[in-house]
Design an enzyme around this catalytic site. Structure first.
Site, PDB file in Angstrom:
ATOM      1  N   LYS A   1      -3.015 -39.655  18.429  1.00 42.23           N
ATOM      2  CA  LYS A   1      -3.093 -38.924  17.134  1.00 42.23           C
ATOM      3  C   LYS A   1      -2.575 -39.790  15.832  1.00 42.23           C
ATOM      4  CE  LYS A   1      -4.521 -34.218  17.958  1.00 42.23           C
ATOM      5  NZ  LYS A   1      -4.232 -32.772  17.898  1.00 42.23           N
TER       6      LYS A   1
ATOM      7  N   LYS B   1     -12.510 -30.875  19.238  1.00 43.85           N
ATOM      8  CA  LYS B   1     -12.663 -30.292  17.869  1.00 43.85           C
ATOM      9  C   LYS B   1     -12.495 -31.219  16.735  1.00 43.85           C
ATOM     10  CE  LYS B   1     -10.006 -26.428  19.212  1.00 43.85           C
ATOM     11  NZ  LYS B   1      -8.949 -25.494  19.204  1.00 43.85           N
TER      12      LYS B   1
ATOM     13  N   LYS C   1     -12.506 -37.189  25.750  1.00 47.11           N
ATOM     14  CA  LYS C   1     -12.791 -35.561  25.895  1.00 47.11           C
ATOM     15  C   LYS C   1     -13.453 -34.923  24.851  1.00 47.11           C
ATOM     16  CE  LYS C   1      -8.545 -34.104  23.916  1.00 47.11           C
ATOM     17  NZ  LYS C   1      -7.291 -33.391  23.746  1.00 47.11           N
TER      18      LYS C   1
HETATM   19  P1  TYM Z   1      -6.072 -26.985  21.925  1.00 45.96           P
HETATM   20  O1  TYM Z   1      -6.311 -26.245  20.912  1.00 45.96           O
HETATM   21  O2  TYM Z   1      -6.478 -28.438  21.856  1.00 45.96           O
HETATM   22  O3  TYM Z   1      -6.739 -26.440  23.295  1.00 45.96           O
HETATM   23  C1  TYM Z   1      -6.739 -25.224  23.764  1.00 45.96           C
HETATM   24  C2  TYM Z   1      -6.919 -25.333  25.348  1.00 45.96           C
HETATM   25  O4  TYM Z   1      -8.282 -25.787  25.822  1.00 45.96           O
HETATM   26  C3  TYM Z   1      -8.007 -26.980  26.732  1.00 45.96           C
HETATM   27  N1  TYM Z   1      -8.968 -28.122  26.292  1.00 45.96           N
HETATM   28  C4  TYM Z   1      -9.843 -28.683  27.174  1.00 45.96           C
HETATM   29  N2  TYM Z   1      -9.933 -28.406  28.557  1.00 45.96           N
HETATM   30  C5  TYM Z   1     -10.964 -29.214  29.355  1.00 45.96           C
HETATM   31  N3  TYM Z   1     -11.559 -30.201  28.510  1.00 45.96           N
HETATM   32  C6  TYM Z   1     -11.487 -30.198  27.128  1.00 45.96           C
HETATM   33  N4  TYM Z   1     -12.244 -31.205  26.717  1.00 45.96           N
HETATM   34  C7  TYM Z   1     -10.595 -29.679  26.398  1.00 45.96           C
HETATM   35  N5  TYM Z   1     -10.211 -29.568  25.334  1.00 45.96           N
HETATM   36  C8  TYM Z   1      -9.350 -28.561  25.077  1.00 45.96           C
HETATM   37  C9  TYM Z   1      -6.749 -27.546  26.494  1.00 45.96           C
HETATM   38  O5  TYM Z   1      -6.085 -27.999  27.603  1.00 45.96           O
HETATM   39  C10 TYM Z   1      -5.895 -26.266  26.057  1.00 45.96           C
HETATM   40  O6  TYM Z   1      -5.604 -25.555  27.187  1.00 45.96           O
HETATM   41  N6  TYM Z   1      -1.111 -27.842  22.094  1.00 45.96           N
HETATM   42  C11 TYM Z   1      -2.014 -26.946  22.503  1.00 45.96           C
HETATM   43  C12 TYM Z   1      -1.893 -25.578  22.076  1.00 45.96           C
HETATM   44  C13 TYM Z   1      -0.782 -24.913  22.395  1.00 45.96           C
HETATM   45  C14 TYM Z   1      -0.248 -24.525  23.755  1.00 45.96           C
HETATM   46  C15 TYM Z   1       1.321 -24.066  23.581  1.00 45.96           C
HETATM   47  C16 TYM Z   1      -0.949 -24.451  24.978  1.00 45.96           C
HETATM   48  C17 TYM Z   1       0.535 -24.717  21.677  1.00 45.96           C
HETATM   49  N7  TYM Z   1       1.576 -24.132  22.420  1.00 45.96           N
HETATM   50  C18 TYM Z   1       1.785 -23.626  24.849  1.00 45.96           C
HETATM   51  C19 TYM Z   1      -0.097 -23.938  26.059  1.00 45.96           C
HETATM   52  C20 TYM Z   1       1.181 -23.587  25.918  1.00 45.96           C
HETATM   53  C21 TYM Z   1      -3.296 -27.353  21.989  1.00 45.96           C
HETATM   54  O7  TYM Z   1      -3.477 -28.287  21.065  1.00 45.96           O
HETATM   55  O8  TYM Z   1      -4.632 -26.939  22.786  1.00 45.96           O
END
Ligand code: TYM
Length: 339
Positions: free
Chosen positions: A115, A204, A201
């Site tokens: 990023k 968003k 991947k």
């Molecule tokens: P975020 O908002 O990017 O995504 C949310 C969840 O979706 C999963 N994910 C995917 N899984 C499979 N294929 C994909 N292309 C894909 N894109 C997203 C992510 O792995 C995630 O589980 N940092 C985290 C949010 C967060 C969090 C936490 C998660 C903040 N604190 C504590 C777990 C525990 C994030 O930005 O996820």
């Protein structure tokens, strides 16, 4: 046992989020709350300010994400659904953990490298310390299991390292302050890829909307995106090994398998020898059919702002109560006098 996970409320919920994480959240809620365990699911709105953002968009996106999660099956009566901002203990514990996290650990995070890109000097401090807040999110609740997609594995490992070092430095072995959390990653949909590029991947932040299926897309949009998805001219093979060098084909077959609840081998047994002219419409129809109830429910829920705010307020009350004891112990362990 306690399950904790989060999602950033930026942009729409897409198929990667759903298959990689949210579907597991719902499964774990259904299984584990029945046995008396807590499931906490939150909107990582504090994480969302680590990148340039539009405040009005974040406000609207936070409410929309509540509606989307409920539409997917998260039940606010059984799970604790809230946003980080309404539980200040997340931000407080994050600061306490920055004394334990090491610069070198954060420098190795692939998300930070991706990023920030070449412009590290211009990246926000929040983007760099992002994984420390994520560690606070789970350690605050003594989470034992964290359902996430593959891309969050490294952040979870960091949370374990922080917990371990904090326990070593400031607690005794028989009374550790933090529990070491286990990531739960679905083997069949750990990493859903972009429909336009099998090496990136689904995300968003991809500027092309054609790269992802949003849970808010209508049937026409879904069919069109699948039809236009990048593929190769070869027919589908008979075994999964042969998909290894065909990332786009592997992705579409993987999506089909995850959505239909079967294995890649099952999908290949059915479509072996057929080209994408036949497979894509079948995948499109499966997606439309599976997502239609979620989309319909989402449309009903998203306009009721008061109801969505009430869900977040009620969730925050419960989360604050669960967070308080660990936060107190962390302050005490560090020798900070709270009065
Ligand atoms: P975020 O908002 O990017 O995504 C949310 C969840 O979706 C999963 N994910 C995917 N899984 C499979 N294929 C994909 N292309 C894909 N894109 C997203 C992510 O792995 C995630 O589980 N940092 C985290 C949010 C967060 C969090 C936490 C998660 C903040 N604190 C504590 C777990 C525990 C994030 O930005 O996820």
């Amino acid at each position: 046992m306690r399950i904790v996970s989060g999602i950033q409320p930026t942009g729409n919920l897409h198929l990667g989020n759903y298959l990689g994480a949210i579907r597991n959240w719902v499964r774990m809620q259904d299984e584990w709350t029945a046995q008396g365990h807590d499931c906490l699911y939150f909107l990582a709105d504090l994480h969302a300010i680590s990148m340039p953002h539009d405040p009005a968009g974040l406000r609207a996106g936070t409410r929309e994400m509540v509606a989307a999660l409920v539409a997917c099956g998260i039940d606010p009566e059984r799970s604790i659904l809230f946003n980080q901002t309404q539980v200040p203990a997340h931000a407080e514990l994050q600061w306490l953990l920055t004394g334990t996290a090491r610069m070198g650990w954060l420098n190795r995070m692939t998300q930070w490298k991706d990023k920030a890109g070449k412009n590290r000097e211009g990246a926000s401090v929040a983007l760099f310390t992002y994984p420390v807040l994520q560690a606070a999110d789970v350690l605050l609740y003594q989470a034992t299991h964290v359902p996430v997609g593959e891309d969050q594995k490294q952040h979870l490992e960091l949370a374990r390292d922080i917990a371990q070092k904090f326990n070593n430095d400031f607690a005794t072995e028989d009374a550790p302050v933090f529990t070491l959390p286990e990531p739960i990653i679905p083997p069949e949909a750990a990493r859903i890829m972009s429909l336009r590029d099998g090496s990136a991947k689904m995300s968003k932040s991809d500027p092309s909307d054609m790269s992802r299926i949003n849970l808010t897309d209508d049937a026409d949009a879904i069919m069109q995106k699948v039809r236009k998805a990048k593929t190769d001219p070869e027919p589908l093979p008979s075994d999964a090994e042969a998909l290894k060098e065909r990332p786009e084909a592997a992705n579409l077959v993987g999506i089909y398998a995850a959505m239909a609840g079967c294995s890649v081998a099952d999908v290949l047994a059915r479509y072996e020898g057929q080209g994408f002219g036949a497979f894509k419409p079948a995948l499109g129809e499966l997606l439309v059919e599976s997502l239609a109830p979620i989309t319909a429910r989402y449309r009903e829920l998203r306009t009721d702002t008061d109801a969505l705010d009430a869900i977040l307020a009620a969730g925050a009350v419960k989360a604050r109560a669960l967070a308080a004891p660990t936060l107190t112990r962390a302050y005490e362990a560090l020798g900070l006098l709270r009065g």
